[in-house]
Design a protein around this motif. Structure first.
Motif, mmCIF file in Angstrom:
data_model
loop_
_atom_site.group_PDB
_atom_site.id
_atom_site.type_symbol
_atom_site.label_atom_id
_atom_site.label_comp_id
_atom_site.label_asym_id
_atom_site.label_seq_id
_atom_site.Cartn_x
_atom_site.Cartn_y
_atom_site.Cartn_z
ATOM 1 N N PHE A 1 -36.998 81.058 -36.554
ATOM 2 C CA PHE A 1 -36.208 82.117 -35.945
ATOM 3 C C PHE A 1 -36.710 82.444 -34.561
ATOM 4 O O PHE A 1 -37.905 82.336 -34.278
ATOM 5 C CB PHE A 1 -36.272 83.379 -36.802
ATOM 6 N N GLU B 1 -33.832 87.180 -33.042
ATOM 7 C CA GLU B 1 -33.209 87.071 -34.362
ATOM 8 C C GLU B 1 -34.012 87.861 -35.397
ATOM 9 O O GLU B 1 -33.449 88.509 -36.281
ATOM 10 C CB GLU B 1 -33.116 85.604 -34.794
ATOM 11 N N MET C 1 -32.796 90.924 -37.652
ATOM 12 C CA MET C 1 -32.872 90.922 -39.116
ATOM 13 C C MET C 1 -33.551 92.187 -39.619
ATOM 14 O O MET C 1 -33.116 92.775 -40.613
ATOM 15 C CB MET C 1 -33.629 89.689 -39.596
ATOM 16 N N TYR D 1 -25.421 86.643 -33.261
ATOM 17 C CA TYR D 1 -26.664 86.511 -34.025
ATOM 18 C C TYR D 1 -26.348 86.468 -35.519
ATOM 19 O O TYR D 1 -26.870 85.642 -36.265
ATOM 20 C CB TYR D 1 -27.581 87.706 -33.761
ATOM 21 N N ARG D 2 -25.507 87.423 -35.911
ATOM 22 C CA ARG D 2 -25.156 87.532 -37.326
ATOM 23 C C ARG D 2 -24.594 86.214 -37.845
ATOM 24 O O ARG D 2 -25.052 85.667 -38.836
ATOM 25 C CB ARG D 2 -24.123 88.649 -37.505
ATOM 26 N N ASP E 1 -24.756 83.147 -36.568
ATOM 27 C CA ASP E 1 -25.751 82.063 -36.564
ATOM 28 C C ASP E 1 -26.657 82.161 -37.783
ATOM 29 O O ASP E 1 -26.934 81.161 -38.445
ATOM 30 C CB ASP E 1 -26.602 82.132 -35.297
ATOM 31 N N LEU E 2 -27.113 83.380 -38.063
ATOM 32 C CA LEU E 2 -28.031 83.564 -39.188
ATOM 33 C C LEU E 2 -27.339 83.290 -40.521
ATOM 34 O O LEU E 2 -27.922 82.661 -41.405
ATOM 35 C CB LEU E 2 -28.618 84.981 -39.174
ATOM 36 N N LYS F 1 -27.233 79.545 -40.731
ATOM 37 C CA LYS F 1 -28.575 78.979 -40.875
ATOM 38 C C LYS F 1 -29.153 79.249 -42.262
ATOM 39 O O LYS F 1 -29.800 78.374 -42.848
ATOM 40 C CB LYS F 1 -29.469 79.586 -39.783
ATOM 41 N N LEU F 2 -28.929 80.448 -42.772
ATOM 42 C CA LEU F 2 -29.541 80.837 -44.039
ATOM 43 C C LEU F 2 -28.608 80.618 -45.221
ATOM 44 O O LEU F 2 -28.994 80.847 -46.359
ATOM 45 C CB LEU F 2 -29.958 82.312 -43.988
ATOM 46 N N LEU G 1 -28.211 88.550 -46.206
ATOM 47 C CA LEU G 1 -29.200 88.500 -45.120
ATOM 48 C C LEU G 1 -30.376 89.422 -45.412
ATOM 49 O O LEU G 1 -31.542 89.041 -45.252
ATOM 50 C CB LEU G 1 -28.521 88.910 -43.808
ATOM 51 N N TYR H 1 -32.556 87.965 -48.043
ATOM 52 C CA TYR H 1 -33.375 86.880 -47.485
ATOM 53 C C TYR H 1 -34.559 87.443 -46.723
ATOM 54 O O TYR H 1 -35.699 87.001 -46.889
ATOM 55 C CB TYR H 1 -32.534 85.986 -46.569
ATOM 56 N N ALA H 2 -34.268 88.429 -45.870
ATOM 57 C CA ALA H 2 -35.325 89.003 -45.022
ATOM 58 C C ALA H 2 -36.431 89.627 -45.871
ATOM 59 O O ALA H 2 -37.616 89.497 -45.545
ATOM 60 C CB ALA H 2 -34.739 90.038 -44.073
#
Lengths: 216, 216
Positions: free
Chosen positions: A154, A158, A162, A188-189, A191-192, A195-196, A204, A207-208
């Motif tokens: 990240f 990012e 998060m 950003y949202r 992309d994340l 990606k995740l 999200l 995950y964080a």
DNA sequence: ACAACAAACAGGAAAAACCCTTTTTTTAAA
DNA sequence: TTTAAAAAAAGGGTTTTTCCTGTTTGTTGT
């Protein structure tokens, strides 16, 4: 036990209570002697310089502030190759195990092992050059089968996002706080999410939290 | 040190490495002796029965499987009132501190304290009956100021809903899973938002995780 | 049978979240 | 200085969430 034949150990752990306790335990083992302990990677680097006696083996905790276990391991591998390192941690996390071993650790110990196993690990590491518990070996095999993709990396921003996403703030409020346009935050949202591989903000957040990017 | 004047301690912690290490440390203190250690609350109950010698003080870890620190504390308070208990944990969590003290713990220690502080805590608890570190005292004051209202109670269905809300499901999907109309789910949502004083679903998720209604 | 009450459900609308694509700005590199 | 790449921003649309105010359904006690 005379000190001349004793193997010198160094403990690196930010919890001084655990470090001090562990020192007593290791000292109670036949043929081992704890030189000192360090609070973190930075502290270790200083103490390695400061003390003339170089340890044969380091017990290295992973969860530390300032310089964490991974960075410390990397540094040791590059600068103090002769010192054997055993990683020491609470969690049985496959990725972390792999990462540490690939960085040159001689073994990976879970903090809930029996003291006798620790003794065994120390002896074996010095004699054979490595130690792998059944549990860890199992984890490694498992990770070979399920070739999970690498943990994504990240960018600084990012991570900031998060952390803020793990709150009741709306994206607009987050944008204000980060001095960015809501549309940038939306980027950003997105992309994340990709990606995740999560579907929405709750994914999200989870995950964080799971990955200690944010704590509650 | 003769054993007659020694204070008997018992350690309860599921990490046997830490427990064994801590035992060595406590034994190294003047006037203290570790009788044994237990892996969890259940193990402790058995060992208290099994051994004739009753400890004066128990060092109790909070994060344990089988029977956790809170349940164990409750049991001790009800069945072994004479034994003083010091809670021992990694996290500095106000709610947990309060909970343990209200359940009768004599003090709350963070695992990153200095060994000398542990010694001090043991001595003081036996002499004065309690020990409170500056850090913990601070937390307590803070929580007194913010006189948070009582923990609300939840209905069975509300809890089900909260658990499902801690996922990537939409409310419609949750409604399907719970065999309810999306509008009913919306009612649950609204009631919970009011009751818990949260603004949105992320707030609800965080509440559920903080209060162990849902685990990740 | 009927009041009393809670649980389930609904209509409607604004706000926020979500999604895809494209443009502008900034930064770093050749 | 031109160029390429990354970061920031925007356009424009769909879906979901959130909020408010009701109504219907079901249960319980008398």
């Amino acid at each position: 036990m005379n000190k001349a034949t004793s193997h010198n150990i160094v403990i690196v752990d930010d919890h001084s209570l655990f470090a001090s306790s562990l020192e007593k335990l290791v000292n109670s083992f036949e043929g081992f002697n704890v030189l000192y302990h360090a609070k973190n990677g930075k502290d270790l680097q200083q103490k390695l310089k400061q003390y003339s006696e170089v340890p044969e083996l380091i017990l290295l905790d992973l969860n530390m502030p300032v310089i964490d276990g991974f960075e410390t391991m990397q540094w040791l591998h590059e600068n103090q190759k002769s010192i054997k390192v055993l990683a020491l941690t609470m969690e049985d996390d496959e990725r972390k195990i792999l990462k540490m071993l690939s960085l040159g650790a001689k073994g990976y110990l879970l903090k809930d092992i029996h003291p006798d196993k620790l003794n065994e690990a120390l002896v074996q590491t010095l004699e054979k050059g490595y130690y792998h518990s059944e549990k860890v070996a199992e984890s490694l095999l498992h990770s070979l089968h399920s070739n999970d993709s690498e943990k994504p990396t990240f960018k600084e921003r990012e991570i900031d996002f998060m952390k803020l996403a793990c709150s009741e703030m709306t994206y607009k409020e987050i944008a204000d706080k980060m001095n960015l346009s809501p549309k940038t935050i939306d980027g950003y949202r997105q992309d994340l999410f990709n990606k995740l591989d999560v579907k929405n903000r709750v994914g999200l957040v989870i995950y964080a939290l799971k990955n200690d990017i944010s704590k509650i």
